[in-house]
Enzyme design. Structure first.
Site, PDB file in Angstrom:
ATOM      1  N   HIS A 238       2.042   4.783  -2.819  1.00  0.00           N
ATOM      2  CA  HIS A 238       1.957   6.218  -2.534  1.00  0.00           C
ATOM      3  C   HIS A 238       3.156   6.985  -3.098  1.00  0.00           C
ATOM      4  O   HIS A 238       3.041   8.159  -3.444  1.00  0.00           O
ATOM      5  CB  HIS A 238       1.924   6.463  -1.023  1.00  0.00           C
ATOM      6  CG  HIS A 238       0.592   6.275  -0.380  1.00  0.00           C
ATOM      7  ND1 HIS A 238      -0.594   6.651  -0.975  1.00  0.00           N
ATOM      8  CD2 HIS A 238       0.255   5.771   0.844  1.00  0.00           C
ATOM      9  CE1 HIS A 238      -1.601   6.378  -0.148  1.00  0.00           C
ATOM     10  NE2 HIS A 238      -1.115   5.842   0.951  1.00  0.00           N
TER      11      HIS A 238
ATOM     12  N   HIS B 210       0.841  -1.208   0.000  1.00  0.00           N
ATOM     13  CA  HIS B 210       0.000   0.000   0.000  1.00  0.00           C
ATOM     14  C   HIS B 210       0.874   1.256   0.000  1.00  0.00           C
ATOM     15  O   HIS B 210       0.677   2.178  -0.793  1.00  0.00           O
ATOM     16  CB  HIS B 210      -0.892  -0.060   1.241  1.00  0.00           C
ATOM     17  CG  HIS B 210      -1.709   1.163   1.509  1.00  0.00           C
ATOM     18  ND1 HIS B 210      -3.083   1.133   1.564  1.00  0.00           N
ATOM     19  CD2 HIS B 210      -1.363   2.455   1.768  1.00  0.00           C
ATOM     20  CE1 HIS B 210      -3.546   2.350   1.836  1.00  0.00           C
ATOM     21  NE2 HIS B 210      -2.517   3.165   1.974  1.00  0.00           N
ATOM     22  N   GLU B 211       1.854   1.285   0.911  1.00  0.00           N
ATOM     23  CA  GLU B 211       2.700   2.480   1.026  1.00  0.00           C
ATOM     24  C   GLU B 211       3.576   2.697  -0.193  1.00  0.00           C
ATOM     25  O   GLU B 211       3.805   3.832  -0.611  1.00  0.00           O
ATOM     26  CB  GLU B 211       3.552   2.390   2.291  1.00  0.00           C
ATOM     27  CG  GLU B 211       2.754   2.483   3.574  1.00  0.00           C
ATOM     28  CD  GLU B 211       1.898   3.743   3.621  1.00  0.00           C
ATOM     29  OE1 GLU B 211       2.422   4.838   3.382  1.00  0.00           O
ATOM     30  OE2 GLU B 211       0.699   3.623   3.888  1.00  0.00           O
TER      31      GLU B 211
ATOM     32  N   ASP C  92      -5.246   8.290  -0.759  1.00  0.00           N
ATOM     33  CA  ASP C  92      -6.125   7.471   0.078  1.00  0.00           C
ATOM     34  C   ASP C  92      -7.564   7.910  -0.170  1.00  0.00           C
ATOM     35  O   ASP C  92      -8.169   8.620   0.626  1.00  0.00           O
ATOM     36  CB  ASP C  92      -5.759   7.618   1.558  1.00  0.00           C
ATOM     37  CG  ASP C  92      -4.461   6.924   1.902  1.00  0.00           C
ATOM     38  OD1 ASP C  92      -4.214   5.834   1.340  1.00  0.00           O
ATOM     39  OD2 ASP C  92      -3.685   7.460   2.713  1.00  0.00           O
TER      40      ASP C  92
END
Length: 354
Positions: A309, A305-306, A320
């Site tokens: 980003h 997920h990170e 998000d």
């Protein structure tokens, strides 16, 4: 990937806070933006529903941290966000991470968009849009998400005045300070394992996005178009590459809270403007290395997920837009493709067989 010299230089992690059921009526929250001087925004959030709401503060207009409260556009082009993106634990949430908004009550806040965006002399469009997880009044158990969208405002910005506004996140931090707070043996071991799992999950999800089930892809990204599948596959492939090395790469990964954003229930966070990812203490204590449960959180998908980003992994970096399965699958295709949790959830689904 990066280098483990006390900091785990490389790339990512963090899974995020979210809701479980489905979106509520878009009209439950009435969000209004009013332009102030130069890049200042006055925002109000009114609960126009019949029930009191316990709204998750993180990542929303209720958050006091420099999070993405609005989207900024110059013409049709999105202006890059230069604040912090935080991943939140979805269970065992502390009461202080919520803001209670009674039926009929209005919350007001003001902030300067120049603190987290580079703005020149030009005309911009500001709009607030997203999904806010909430619990019932008196509870801290997320029950659903509310989808909202504010009015759009047109703002003429004086570039020189905007440049004089102090940035919320400095362009760089004192590397010596970072080196003083390194990874413990157990943190290094857990992070190395998470990165290995991240690489495997991202690689498998990339293949599935390219040539796997179109029905499963559409469940998370709301389209079966070949162009969107190519973008998703490419971003996941880039994540797999970043997760595959500890000594090279375009992101930096820290085991300790170098910026001070590890508050209650924060698993990890990313600073997209500097491509830095930070693990918080509960990343190690509250998450399993890899889950076999559909749509559950673990260190592997938090890391994945990170990574999405960070624009150095694949540009543009994700935002998000919706946390968790219910909110993420309620997004439009355009917003799902730029939603970090959509990638984490899809990778989990491919691995577990959801």
């Amino acid at each position: 990937m990066r280098s483990f010299s006390k900091i785990l230089a490389v790339a990512s992690l963090a899974a995020i806070a979210n809701s479980a059921v489905l979106k509520r009526d878009n009209n439950v929250l009435e969000v209004t933006l009013v332009a102030g001087e130069n890049a200042v925004v006055h925002a109000s959030v009114k609960n126009v529903g019949a029930e009191d709401l316990n709204l998750l503060s993180y990542g929303s207009l209720f958050d006091t941290a420099p999070v993405q409260k609005i989207n900024v556009y110059e013409g049709e082009t999105a202006v890059p966000f230069k604040g912090v993106l935080r991943a939140i634990q979805r269970t065992d949430l502390a009461p202080e991470v919520f803001h209670t908004l009674a039926a009929g009550e209005t919350f007001e806040t003001s902030f300067n968009a120049a603190e987290v965006h580079d703005l020149s002399t030009s005309t911009y469009t500001f709009v607030a849009e997203g999904a806010i997880p909430f619990a019932k009044a008196g509870s801290t158990e997320i029950s659903d998400s509310i989808i909202f969208k504010s009015n759009a405002i047109t703002v003429s910005v004086d570039g020189e005045a905007a440049k004089s506004v102090a940035k919320a996140i400095p362009s760089s931090i004192d590397r010596r300070t970072v080196l003083q707070s390194g990874c413990s043996t157990s943190q290094r071991s857990a992070t190395t394992q998470a990165l290995s799992y991240c690489a495997s999950l991202a690689r498998a999800a990339s293949t599935a996005a390219s040539s796997g089930s179109s029905t499963k892809f559409s469940e998370y990204f709301k389209t079966t178009s070949s162009s969107t599948r190519s973008v998703v596959a490419a971003r996941l492939s880039a994540v797999a590459s970043q997760c595959s090395s500890l000594t090279s790469g375009s992101t930096k990964y820290y085991c300790t809270d170098v910026y001070g954003y590890c508050e209650s229930n924060v698993l990890a966070y990313t600073i997209p403007s500097t491509n830095e990812i930070v693990n918080c203490p509960i990343y190690y204590s509250a998450l399993p290395a890899l889950t076999g449960t559909c749509h559950a959180q673990d260190r592997a998908t938090t890391t994945l997920h990170e990574f999405t980003h960070a624009p150095a992994t694949y540009s543009p970096g994700t935002a998000d837009n919706g946390y968790g399965y219910a909110a993420a699958t309620a997004l439009t295709s355009a917003r799902a493709v730029l939603n970090a949790d959509s990638y984490a959830l899809y990778a989990n689904a491919i691995y577990v067989g959801c």
